[in-house]
Design a protein around this motif. Structure first.
Motif, mmCIF file in Angstrom:
data_model
loop_
_atom_site.group_PDB
_atom_site.id
_atom_site.type_symbol
_atom_site.label_atom_id
_atom_site.label_comp_id
_atom_site.label_asym_id
_atom_site.label_seq_id
_atom_site.Cartn_x
_atom_site.Cartn_y
_atom_site.Cartn_z
ATOM 1 N N GLU A 152 0.935 -1.436 -0.037
ATOM 2 C CA GLU A 152 -0.034 -0.249 0.252
ATOM 3 C C GLU A 152 0.978 1.019 -0.166
ATOM 4 N N GLY A 153 0.472 2.248 -0.864
ATOM 5 C CA GLY A 153 1.407 3.294 -1.551
ATOM 6 C C GLY A 153 2.595 3.577 -2.093
ATOM 7 N N LYS A 154 2.364 2.158 -2.739
ATOM 8 C CA LYS A 154 3.801 2.135 -3.550
ATOM 9 C C LYS A 154 3.871 1.849 -4.469
ATOM 10 N N GLY A 155 2.557 3.316 -5.690
ATOM 11 C CA GLY A 155 2.410 3.084 -6.567
ATOM 12 C C GLY A 155 1.635 1.858 -6.922
ATOM 13 N N TYR A 156 1.870 1.301 -8.120
ATOM 14 C CA TYR A 156 1.325 0.414 -9.097
ATOM 15 C C TYR A 156 1.195 -0.953 -8.610
ATOM 16 N N ARG A 157 2.076 -1.518 -7.751
ATOM 17 C CA ARG A 157 2.819 -2.427 -7.694
ATOM 18 C C ARG A 157 1.864 -3.447 -6.795
ATOM 19 N N ALA A 158 1.345 -2.867 -6.115
ATOM 20 C CA ALA A 158 -0.218 -4.486 -5.874
ATOM 21 C C ALA A 158 -0.785 -4.832 -6.954
ATOM 22 N N GLN A 159 -0.851 -3.492 -8.169
ATOM 23 C CA GLN A 159 -2.020 -3.731 -8.692
ATOM 24 C C GLN A 159 -0.763 -4.981 -9.927
ATOM 25 N N VAL A 160 0.427 -4.897 -10.286
ATOM 26 C CA VAL A 160 1.030 -5.168 -11.362
ATOM 27 C C VAL A 160 0.981 -6.476 -10.304
ATOM 28 N N VAL A 161 1.643 -6.660 -9.180
ATOM 29 C CA VAL A 161 1.980 -8.319 -9.079
ATOM 30 C C VAL A 161 0.420 -9.218 -8.874
ATOM 31 N N LYS A 162 -0.569 -8.623 -8.880
ATOM 32 C CA LYS A 162 -1.814 -9.443 -9.592
ATOM 33 C C LYS A 162 -1.979 -10.137 -10.320
ATOM 34 N N ASP A 211 -7.400 -13.963 -15.088
ATOM 35 C CA ASP A 211 -8.875 -13.152 -15.154
ATOM 36 C C ASP A 211 -9.097 -11.914 -14.604
ATOM 37 N N TYR A 212 -7.711 -11.150 -14.806
ATOM 38 C CA TYR A 212 -7.867 -10.261 -13.607
ATOM 39 C C TYR A 212 -7.259 -8.728 -14.587
ATOM 40 N N LYS A 231 -2.711 -5.142 -19.081
ATOM 41 C CA LYS A 231 -3.455 -6.206 -19.583
ATOM 42 C C LYS A 231 -4.081 -6.748 -19.500
ATOM 43 N N PRO A 232 -4.672 -7.542 -20.657
ATOM 44 C CA PRO A 232 -5.975 -7.717 -20.935
ATOM 45 C C PRO A 232 -6.578 -9.258 -20.061
ATOM 46 N N LYS A 233 -7.488 -9.408 -19.819
ATOM 47 C CA LYS A 233 -8.445 -10.640 -19.361
ATOM 48 C C LYS A 233 -7.205 -11.850 -20.278
ATOM 49 N N GLY A 234 -7.065 -13.008 -19.783
ATOM 50 C CA GLY A 234 -6.696 -14.252 -20.382
ATOM 51 C C GLY A 234 -5.447 -14.748 -20.258
ATOM 52 N N GLU A 235 -4.368 -13.521 -19.513
ATOM 53 C CA GLU A 235 -2.496 -13.429 -19.507
ATOM 54 C C GLU A 235 -1.987 -13.516 -18.182
ATOM 55 N N LEU A 236 -0.906 -13.607 -18.106
ATOM 56 C CA LEU A 236 -0.124 -13.491 -16.937
ATOM 57 C C LEU A 236 0.898 -11.805 -17.815
ATOM 58 N N LEU A 237 0.998 -11.448 -16.600
ATOM 59 C CA LEU A 237 1.120 -10.288 -17.027
ATOM 60 C C LEU A 237 2.891 -10.562 -16.600
ATOM 61 N N THR A 238 3.449 -10.959 -17.840
ATOM 62 C CA THR A 238 5.384 -10.451 -16.979
ATOM 63 C C THR A 238 5.867 -9.540 -17.946
ATOM 64 N N LEU A 239 6.940 -8.244 -17.507
ATOM 65 C CA LEU A 239 7.094 -7.224 -17.468
ATOM 66 C C LEU A 239 9.244 -7.427 -18.187
ATOM 67 N N THR A 240 9.159 -6.691 -18.739
ATOM 68 C CA THR A 240 10.367 -6.578 -19.115
ATOM 69 C C THR A 240 11.071 -5.629 -18.506
ATOM 70 N N ALA A 241 12.223 -5.252 -18.248
ATOM 71 C CA ALA A 241 13.071 -3.999 -18.106
ATOM 72 C C ALA A 241 12.586 -2.498 -18.664
ATOM 73 N N VAL A 242 12.315 -2.529 -19.698
ATOM 74 C CA VAL A 242 11.836 -1.628 -20.611
ATOM 75 C C VAL A 242 10.339 -1.560 -20.083
ATOM 76 N N GLY A 243 8.823 -1.927 -20.153
ATOM 77 C CA GLY A 243 7.978 -2.871 -19.734
ATOM 78 C C GLY A 243 7.742 -2.274 -17.707
ATOM 79 N N ALA A 244 8.419 -2.710 -17.423
ATOM 80 C CA ALA A 244 8.486 -2.463 -15.673
ATOM 81 C C ALA A 244 8.585 -0.715 -15.237
ATOM 82 N N ALA A 245 9.256 0.159 -16.479
ATOM 83 C CA ALA A 245 10.066 1.454 -16.366
ATOM 84 C C ALA A 245 8.976 2.706 -16.630
#
Length: 477
Positions: A155-165, A171-172, A182-196
């Protein structure tokens, strides 16, 4: 990932912007680097916990998890999250090059997540221990629990909780404003560029605190060229050994306690004392390497052994030293299994004490059952006579031989007229501490000192019998 456990979080208590250490007025920041490699399992947890405690003892202001893992066990992941939460300084993760599955969840607990240029993070859905999908209902339960747990840390760390969810739950749908991350139906995986990438007003990075060519470059950008001192935790084979030793701790403790008990019942110091010492040393070594309570429990255990020895050899019949010694020995074994942190009192509640107490109780059961098995199933005379009484006779080869040429059992061969021995006077032909051998009426017998110890050559009087053994007491001339 498989299994489930309980962890606690600091959540909104930690404000990253105010928690990070300033190097302007306090000099170089002590930084410890803990490598996180391979599958997340018990040995990795032991490495992390040991590193965190050593960093705490050294006064380090920050630890960095140098992360490269494909994931691992859920239960161990939650234990690592709890351990990170206990560290009083700053926690950072350097994704070098993968933080997949359990690695992503562990990273979410850190104050900052940094990336190597090719670093990737994500794909944190719960699966079985073998990597297969689990039942949908169970998956929903695990995802719900993990989402709440991650939120409590973030809580209070930007988008981190939503990213990990979004990394855990296919289904999220993860949206920021009108932008679908991230649309429904897949899991989120980020590269260094995407995470930044930044979103919102004011712009906030999705997950990353920075991308750096090396861990040292990350620290230099954060603390300055001369703003930190670096200590790397060395990982050894002992963590893997500790995993096996802690699993077998009740058996090792039970056999070690039994061996020490037998040693006290035999004169001199022999194979049982060595065996008991080695077995219990393995127990304390395993718990120390696993990052538990340190070396003090072993010292307390030795103090307990010393008190028991005083009761047997110096002050027989006083009871108090023996009781205190046994209490210290058992308490030290429980203490060795507590998760004790530097300068912090352990919580002495049910969650903390249940497993250590159960392990010690199981060790006592192992010791008793092994002793019963030895007495019941081994051939009579093979174990006690050959092992204990040979120890009793050690160093006494120069004694004049009796007519029998050796000791006899009072219910074995040569037991004729043994009932007439009650009240008879003889001499100790070996040390009795308390087991040994006496000579009565020209014949040698197995014997036990009724109280304390008797030295070789002491006059003795027969006061009873116990199976094959005479019970004798000192005959004061």
């Amino acid at each position: 990932m498989s299994g489930l456990g309980v962890a606690s979080g600091r959540g909104a208590e930690r404000d990253v912007s105010s928690a990070l250490v300033s190097t302007v007025s306090n000099g170089p920041v002590g930084v410890w680097v803990i490598p996180v490699r391979d599958v997340i399992a018990k040995p990795v947890f032991y490495v992390i916990r040991r590193g965190l405690k050593q960093a705490e003892e050294a006064g380090a202001k920050a630890v960095v998890l140098d992360m490269n893992t494909p994931g691992g066990e859920l239960g161990v992941t939650l234990e690592i999250m709890k351990a990170l939460d206990k560290f009083s300084g700053d926690t950072l993760v350097y994704v070098n090059d993968e933080a997949i599955s359990a690695g992503a969840i562990i990273s979410s607990v850190a104050d900052e997540i940094h990336f190597a240029p090719k670093g990737i993070i994500g794909a944190a859905a719960a699966v079985s221990g073998g990597g297969e999908d689990i039942a949908e209902t169970m998956k929903q339960k695990i995802n719900s629990y993990l989402a709440a747990k991650v939120l409590s840390f973030n809580e209070g760390k930007g988008y981190r909780a939503q990213v990990v969810k979004a990394m855990m739950n296919a289904d999220y749908e993860f949206k920021i404003g009108d932008t679908v991350i991230k649309p429904k139906g897949e899991l989120l995986t980020l590269t260094a560029v995407g995470a930044a990438r930044t979103y919102g007003e004011p712009p906030v990075a999705l997950l990353s605190a920075g991308t750096h060519e090396s861990l040292e470059a990350m620290l230099t950008s954060k603390y300055g060229v001369n703003g930190y001192t670096l200590t790397r935790l060395e990982v050894t084979w002992s963590e893997r050994l500790a995993s096996g030793l802690t699993a077998a701790a009740p058996i090792l403790m039970g056999l070690g306690l039994l061996a020490i008990f037998i040693e006290f019942k035999t004169p001199g110091f022999g194979v049982f004392g060595v065996a008991g010492g080695v077995l219990l040393a393995l127990v304390f070594f395993g718990h120390y390497t696993a990052g538990l309570s340190g070396h003090l429990p072993a010292l307390v255990f030795l103090l307990g052994v010393s008190l028991v020895a005083m009761e047997i050899f110096l002050f027989p019949g006083t009871i108090v030293p023996g009781v205190m010694g046994v209490a210290l020995m058992l308490s030290a074994l429980v203490w060795s299994m507590l998760d004790v942190w530097p300068d912090k009192m352990p919580r002495l509640d049910g969650d903390t004490l249940t497993m250590p107490l159960l392990n010690v109780a199981l060790a006592v059961v192992v010791a008793v059952m092994t002793a019963v098995a030895l007495g019941r199933f081994l051939p009579k005379g093979w174990f006690w006579d050959k092992m204990i009484l040979k120890t009793a006779m050690g160093g006494d080869a120069g004694l004049p031989a009796s007519g029998m040429g050796g000791s006899v059992g009072v219910d074995g061969r040569g037991s004729e007229g043994v009932d007439d021995l009650f009240g008879a006077v003889g001499v100790a032909v070996s040390v009795l501490r308390p087991m040994g051998e006496v000579e009565v009426s020209g014949r040698r017998y197995e014997a036990r000192a009724d109280l304390g110890a008797l030295e070789r050559g002491d006059a003795v009087r027969v006061v009873g019998r116990a199976g094959r053994t005479l019970i004798v007491t000192s005959e004061v001339k």
